[in-house]
Motif scaffolding. Sequence first.
Motif, PDB file in Angstrom:
ATOM      1  N   GLY A 238       0.805  -1.219   0.000  1.00 58.98           N
ATOM      2  CA  GLY A 238       0.000   0.000   0.000  1.00 58.98           C
ATOM      3  C   GLY A 238       0.831   1.259   0.000  1.00 58.98           C
ATOM      4  N   GLN A 239       2.162   1.132  -0.151  1.00 62.94           N
ATOM      5  CA  GLN A 239       3.041   2.290  -0.005  1.00 62.94           C
ATOM      6  C   GLN A 239       2.915   3.328  -1.114  1.00 62.94           C
ATOM      7  OE1 GLN A 239       3.847  -0.975  -0.485  1.00 62.94           O
ATOM      8  NE2 GLN A 239       6.006  -1.217  -0.970  1.00 62.94           N
ATOM      9  N   SER A 278      10.347   2.745   5.378  1.00 64.91           N
ATOM     10  CA  SER A 278      10.745   1.678   4.459  1.00 64.91           C
ATOM     11  C   SER A 278       9.629   1.369   3.481  1.00 64.91           C
ATOM     12  CB  SER A 278      11.139   0.425   5.234  1.00 64.91           C
ATOM     13  OG  SER A 278      10.054  -0.054   6.000  1.00 64.91           O
ATOM     14  N   GLU A 279       8.430   1.102   4.001  1.00 58.89           N
ATOM     15  CA  GLU A 279       7.284   0.796   3.145  1.00 58.89           C
ATOM     16  C   GLU A 279       6.017   1.492   3.634  1.00 58.89           C
ATOM     17  OE1 GLU A 279       8.060  -0.688   0.535  1.00 58.89           O
ATOM     18  OE2 GLU A 279       9.724  -2.049   0.916  1.00 58.89           O
ATOM     19  N   HIS A 280       6.186   2.551   4.452  1.00 51.14           N
ATOM     20  CA  HIS A 280       5.022   3.345   4.866  1.00 51.14           C
ATOM     21  C   HIS A 280       5.360   4.822   4.729  1.00 51.14           C
ATOM     22  CE1 HIS A 280       7.169   4.021   8.665  1.00 51.14           C
ATOM     23  NE2 HIS A 280       6.224   4.866   9.039  1.00 51.14           N
ATOM     24  N   ASN A 281       4.337   5.660   4.820  1.00 52.06           N
ATOM     25  CA  ASN A 281       4.509   7.087   4.559  1.00 52.06           C
ATOM     26  C   ASN A 281       3.682   7.929   5.527  1.00 52.06           C
ATOM     27  OD1 ASN A 281       5.582   6.693   1.466  1.00 52.06           O
ATOM     28  ND2 ASN A 281       3.825   5.384   1.879  1.00 52.06           N
ATOM     29  N   LEU A 282       4.123   9.159   5.726  1.00 54.18           N
ATOM     30  CA  LEU A 282       3.350  10.169   6.455  1.00 54.18           C
ATOM     31  C   LEU A 282       3.260  11.424   5.594  1.00 54.18           C
ATOM     32  CD1 LEU A 282       4.969  10.051  10.039  1.00 54.18           C
ATOM     33  CD2 LEU A 282       2.897   8.859   9.283  1.00 54.18           C
ATOM     34  N   GLY A 287      -2.863  20.711   7.556  1.00 52.37           N
ATOM     35  CA  GLY A 287      -2.526  20.728   8.973  1.00 52.37           C
ATOM     36  C   GLY A 287      -2.743  19.415   9.679  1.00 52.37           C
ATOM     37  N   CYS A 288      -3.279  18.424   8.997  1.00 55.80           N
ATOM     38  CA  CYS A 288      -3.570  17.117   9.588  1.00 55.80           C
ATOM     39  C   CYS A 288      -2.555  16.078   9.139  1.00 55.80           C
ATOM     40  CB  CYS A 288      -4.979  16.659   9.213  1.00 55.80           C
ATOM     41  SG  CYS A 288      -6.295  17.745   9.815  1.00 55.80           S
ATOM     42  N   LEU A 289      -2.358  15.044   9.951  1.00 51.60           N
ATOM     43  CA  LEU A 289      -1.406  13.986   9.651  1.00 51.60           C
ATOM     44  C   LEU A 289      -2.106  12.809   8.976  1.00 51.60           C
ATOM     45  CD1 LEU A 289       1.499  12.899   9.954  1.00 51.60           C
ATOM     46  CD2 LEU A 289       0.807  11.953  12.172  1.00 51.60           C
ATOM     47  N   LEU A 290      -1.588  12.396   7.814  1.00 48.67           N
ATOM     48  CA  LEU A 290      -2.086  11.232   7.093  1.00 48.67           C
ATOM     49  C   LEU A 290      -0.998  10.162   7.047  1.00 48.67           C
ATOM     50  CD1 LEU A 290      -3.818  12.916   3.992  1.00 48.67           C
ATOM     51  CD2 LEU A 290      -4.855  12.289   6.175  1.00 48.67           C
ATOM     52  N   SER A 291      -1.396   8.891   7.015  1.00 45.70           N
ATOM     53  CA  SER A 291      -0.438   7.800   6.930  1.00 45.70           C
ATOM     54  C   SER A 291      -0.976   6.708   6.017  1.00 45.70           C
ATOM     55  CB  SER A 291      -0.159   7.211   8.319  1.00 45.70           C
ATOM     56  OG  SER A 291      -1.316   6.577   8.843  1.00 45.70           O
ATOM     57  N   TRP A 292      -0.053   5.921   5.424  1.00 44.39           N
ATOM     58  CA  TRP A 292      -0.449   4.793   4.596  1.00 44.39           C
ATOM     59  C   TRP A 292       0.751   3.885   4.359  1.00 44.39           C
ATOM     60  CZ3 TRP A 292       0.681   9.599   2.924  1.00 44.39           C
ATOM     61  CH2 TRP A 292       1.544   9.757   1.831  1.00 44.39           C
ATOM     62  N   PHE A 309      -3.824   0.994   2.665  1.00 47.42           N
ATOM     63  CA  PHE A 309      -3.605   1.103   1.221  1.00 47.42           C
ATOM     64  C   PHE A 309      -3.951   2.473   0.635  1.00 47.42           C
ATOM     65  CE2 PHE A 309      -3.315  -3.358   1.903  1.00 47.42           C
ATOM     66  CZ  PHE A 309      -2.471  -3.816   0.910  1.00 47.42           C
ATOM     67  N   LEU A 310      -4.680   3.294   1.382  1.00 43.69           N
ATOM     68  CA  LEU A 310      -4.979   4.653   0.945  1.00 43.69           C
ATOM     69  C   LEU A 310      -4.665   5.597   2.099  1.00 43.69           C
ATOM     70  CD1 LEU A 310      -8.413   4.072  -0.854  1.00 43.69           C
ATOM     71  CD2 LEU A 310      -6.176   4.362  -1.940  1.00 43.69           C
ATOM     72  N   PRO A 311      -4.224   6.832   1.832  1.00 46.95           N
ATOM     73  CA  PRO A 311      -3.913   7.774   2.908  1.00 46.95           C
ATOM     74  C   PRO A 311      -5.058   7.907   3.910  1.00 46.95           C
ATOM     75  CG  PRO A 311      -3.156   8.642   0.810  1.00 46.95           C
ATOM     76  CD  PRO A 311      -3.937   7.395   0.491  1.00 46.95           C
ATOM     77  N   ARG A 312      -4.729   7.773   5.218  1.00 48.72           N
ATOM     78  CA  ARG A 312      -5.725   7.767   6.284  1.00 48.72           C
ATOM     79  C   ARG A 312      -5.322   8.750   7.371  1.00 48.72           C
ATOM     80  NH1 ARG A 312      -6.741   2.007   8.838  1.00 48.72           N
ATOM     81  NH2 ARG A 312      -7.669   1.724   6.772  1.00 48.72           N
ATOM     82  N   LEU A 313      -6.299   9.423   7.961  1.00 46.25           N
ATOM     83  CA  LEU A 313      -6.067  10.423   9.003  1.00 46.25           C
ATOM     84  C   LEU A 313      -5.563   9.769  10.291  1.00 46.25           C
ATOM     85  CD1 LEU A 313      -6.399  13.423   9.955  1.00 46.25           C
ATOM     86  CD2 LEU A 313      -8.702  12.775  10.706  1.00 46.25           C
TER      87      LEU A 313
END
Length: 361
Positions: A238-239, A278-282, A287-292, A309-313
């Motif tokens: 999902g990266q 390595s295989e995840h992102n922020l 102004g909000c933090l997303l991760s996937w 698998f999709l950017p999430r709050l």
Amino acid sequence: METHSRLTFCLYAWGANSYGQLGQSHVEDQCVPWLSESSALHDRTVRVVDGGGGHSVVLTDSGQLLACGSNAFGQLGVGQTVTHSAELLAVEALKEPVVSVAAGLRHSLAVSASGSVYQWGTGLFSHAKRALSSHPAPSHLNSKLPCPVPGLGQRKAQLVTAGSAHCVCLTEEGELFLWGSNKHGQLATAEPFLPSPSLLNRSLLKGEKVTGVCSGWTHVVAQTASGRVFTWGRGDYGQLGRSASVSENAETSMGNRKDCIPVEVTSLHAATQIVCGSEHNLAIVGGCLLSWGWNEHGMCGDGSQADVFLPRLVSDLRPVLIGCGAGHSMAVCGVTTSLTQNSVHTWEELEHKQSSPFTEF
């Protein structure tokens, strides 16, 4: 009595910590964000944070570079006598102030104030030997101290980012140079290995100049001048932040390397910061933090260990600076301290008093 408030910043780190890569004077994993109180950061402002496979790098506003974690491959840039460190150490071999830094799996990169690129750590050397056969590997792929990287001509580097066995450099002209391993298409070329920097064809990004770039172990995320965000490379955790069918159906002129093709992720448009582990992102969007991406150690911060698998709050955090390692995440969050009452207020408490988490006090 009049009360004054002062905005201060704190470094938080969490996730895998077996080599001391969180810089918290111990080697225990942290499942939730935890304050780093290193003496090396006393009276210093953190400008950049980044994490590698087992090491982290921290750049201060004065241009000083600090590093902690594993040094088994010379990735801390402090020589061979240190095997690992749970304390932040100064990279004294860099004599010029640093403006950009990146941590790969077993190597590191930096850009000096004059626009030169330096590389250290031997993580790419074995890949180079296999790919180059009888040809010698360049010295910047086999150094345990900062070594100049040739191949950019007269261009001045602006920032660098690193993968498990590849490197990316953004110039002041908005051009991307990539080198290293291309096993998963992360260099956007059909070549299996590039020993020196190679220019990315701008047409792959709709002809736009690049303003920002970051890299995971085997994927790359780039943002253009219009705020568009493109991803390419490996995506099975999902990266890439998009459905697999998007990249699988992409047309390509690079043989069968469909993973080479950059594809836009619209939910990340106008992001103010994007970083890769390595295989995840922020990312910070509005102004909000997303991760996937990969989430085995909980580094996506959603309370689970399921891949995203999709950017999430990510709730409850309003960061001003973010960073990722292989299996850990970091965020610098602002707090205000009342100088008369010595009380601390979180961003959530302050949201009732301001319209934006970036408002100065």
